[in-house]
Design an enzyme around this catalytic site. Structure first.
Site, short mmCIF file in Angstrom:
data_model
loop_
_atom_site.label_atom_id
_atom_site.label_comp_id
_atom_site.label_asym_id
_atom_site.label_seq_id
_atom_site.Cartn_x
_atom_site.Cartn_y
_atom_site.Cartn_z
N ARG A 76 -38.93 -15.13 7.65
CA ARG A 76 -37.64 -14.79 8.28
C ARG A 76 -37.84 -13.85 9.48
O ARG A 76 -37.06 -12.89 9.68
CB ARG A 76 -36.69 -14.12 7.28
N SER A 100 -27.38 -14.67 3.41
CA SER A 100 -28.06 -13.56 2.72
C SER A 100 -28.00 -12.32 3.61
O SER A 100 -28.41 -12.38 4.77
CB SER A 100 -29.53 -13.90 2.47
N GLU A 141 -31.24 -8.70 6.75
CA GLU A 141 -31.58 -9.94 7.46
C GLU A 141 -30.57 -10.20 8.58
O GLU A 141 -30.91 -10.69 9.65
CB GLU A 141 -31.57 -11.12 6.46
#
Ligand code: FAD
Ligand code: NAP
Length: 337
Positions: free
Chosen positions: A165, A237, A333
């Site tokens: 990520r 998320s 994130e």
């Protein structure tokens, strides 16, 4: 066509749906228009942010800056051989529509990334991933224009410095480039990846193991589990799954033998952030119009009139609880501005 607007609401352009306005909003639909926009704002000292589908962003206050919106939507096949096809998609192409098109053509590699919101231009930024696939596995190159100079740069896969990520576009290249196009190397004879969560069972129910059925299975699973931003504002998320040293994991496992975990390289373990948040007591919790989604506590939702600052405050409280209980620092994130 170039569109430049002043003092407009960004709320409809983001999936969190929190109230926020921006000083300048500049949209381009071709490469030369984009270059022109960057030239117009070249001397302007206000900060610039590039916007895609707005599905991984949270503005906590009005943005006194320039939002650059590269709405370029061409898709071309650059070349192909017996096994592969190189497809270039421009930044403004909707990600899931692109996945759907590739699946229809029988080109494999991104079917596990079905139904991820947003646009192609953002997919390299956090190296989007789901169900055991990361977009880095199929990215051949990323073309971007440097905002300060107008120079075009083609980043190779290595130059993007992809990791979990993460990519160069979240570090030294952050807010410096507008990604204008991404070229994907897709497979005409794909090896399908279904050893993740419920994918195998869902594909079995649909029939044979094909690229189409993997996409359909993942769409079904995601629709069951995740909140649709059309109904509940969210950005997926909110935190990354932490990757911790074995000793940290072992210490938690002594107290919580049921803790789920996945190997993440030598001596390291990935722990689902959702489990940490649930165990810390936050699953389904709601404060005002902000909450942790009951079927996936890692997703924070705006139940109606939440502000960005309230969402951030809620996220900070979760982070603090997890730190106190497990001594793990959750990393956001979502891109917070
Ligand atoms: P935006 O939110 O508009 O931007 C994200 C960041 O990228 C910002 O920093 C922005 O400045 C930058 N950026 C955007 N476009 C460009 C560009 N052209 N050039 C340079 N920088 C740019 N993510 C996953 O990885 N896996 C998932 O499974 C997943 N599921 C999700 C499910 C839901 C319901 C939601 C709401 C989100 C989910 N996400 C997931 C997060 C998000 O969809 C992805 O990160 C997506 O790639 C963001 O795309 P976007 O176009 O909306 O980017
Ligand atoms: P899940 O299946 O409940 O699993 C929880 C976490 O455990 C996942 O995040 C996943 O990590 C990890 N995991 C599960 N099975 C694994 C395996 N076989 N090998 C390695 N790791 C495994 O997760 P979920 O929330 O329903 O999400 C399913 C997939 O969609 C995940 O890949 C997730 O990342 C992705 N997703 C991402 C977002 C986002 O905004 N980033 C939102 C929704 C869903 P990974 O996350 O590393 O895969």
């Amino acid at each position: 066509m170039i569109t430049i607007e002043e003092c407009i609401s960004l709320t409809p352009y983001t999936t969190f749906g929190v109230p926020v306005s921006v000083r300048f909003f500049a949209e381009a639909t071709t490469f030369s228009e984009l270059a022109m926009i960057l030239n117009i704002f070249k001397e302007n000292p206000l900060p610039k942010v590039v916007l895609g589908g707005g599905s991984n962003l949270l503005f906590t206050e009005d943005f006194n800056g320039i939002v650059v919106y590269p709405n370029l939507i061409d898709i071309v096949v650059e070349r192909f051989d017996e096994d592969h096809v190189w497809v270039k998609a421009e930044a403004g192409v909707n990600w899931d529509a692109f996945v759907g098109l590739c699946v229809q053509m029988g080109w494999g590699g991104i079917e596990n990334l079905s139904l991820i919101p947003g646009n192609v231009g953002a997919c390299p930024v956090q190296n989007i991933g789901a169900y055991g696939v990361e977009v880095k596995d199929v990215i051949d190159k990323v073309e971007a224009i440097e905002m300060a100079t107008g120079e075009v740069h083609a980043f190779t896969n290595d130059e993007c410095r992809f990791s979990y990520r993460d990519s160069i576009f979240k570090h030294e290249a952050k807010d410096r480039y507008v990604i204008v196009a991404v070229t994907f190397k897709l497979n005409k004879h794909p090896e399908l990846k279904i050893k993740y969560a419920d994918v195998e069972e869902e594909v079995r129910q649909l029939g044979s193991l094909t690229v189409e059925n993997v996409r359909r299975a993942i769409i079904r699973i995601r629709k069951r589990k995740l909140p649709d931003p059309e109904h509940y504002g969210n950005a997926g998320s909110f935190f990354k799954n932490p990757i911790v040293p074995q000793r940290t994991y072992r210490a938690i496992k002594e107290a919580f033998p049921e803790i789920p975990s996945y190997p993440a390289g030598e001596g390291r373990v990935k722990i689902p952030a959702a489990w940490l948040i649930e165990t810390a007591g936050w699953k389904g919790k709601r404060e005002g119009d902000v909450g942790s989604y009951p079927s996936q506590p890692l997703v924070l939702v705006n139940y109606g009139k939440a502000t960005g600052a309230e969402v951030l405050q809620f996220a900070k409280s979760i982070k603090q609880s997890v730190k106190e209980q497990f001594d793990i620092d959750l990393e956001m994130e979502v891109n917070v501005f």
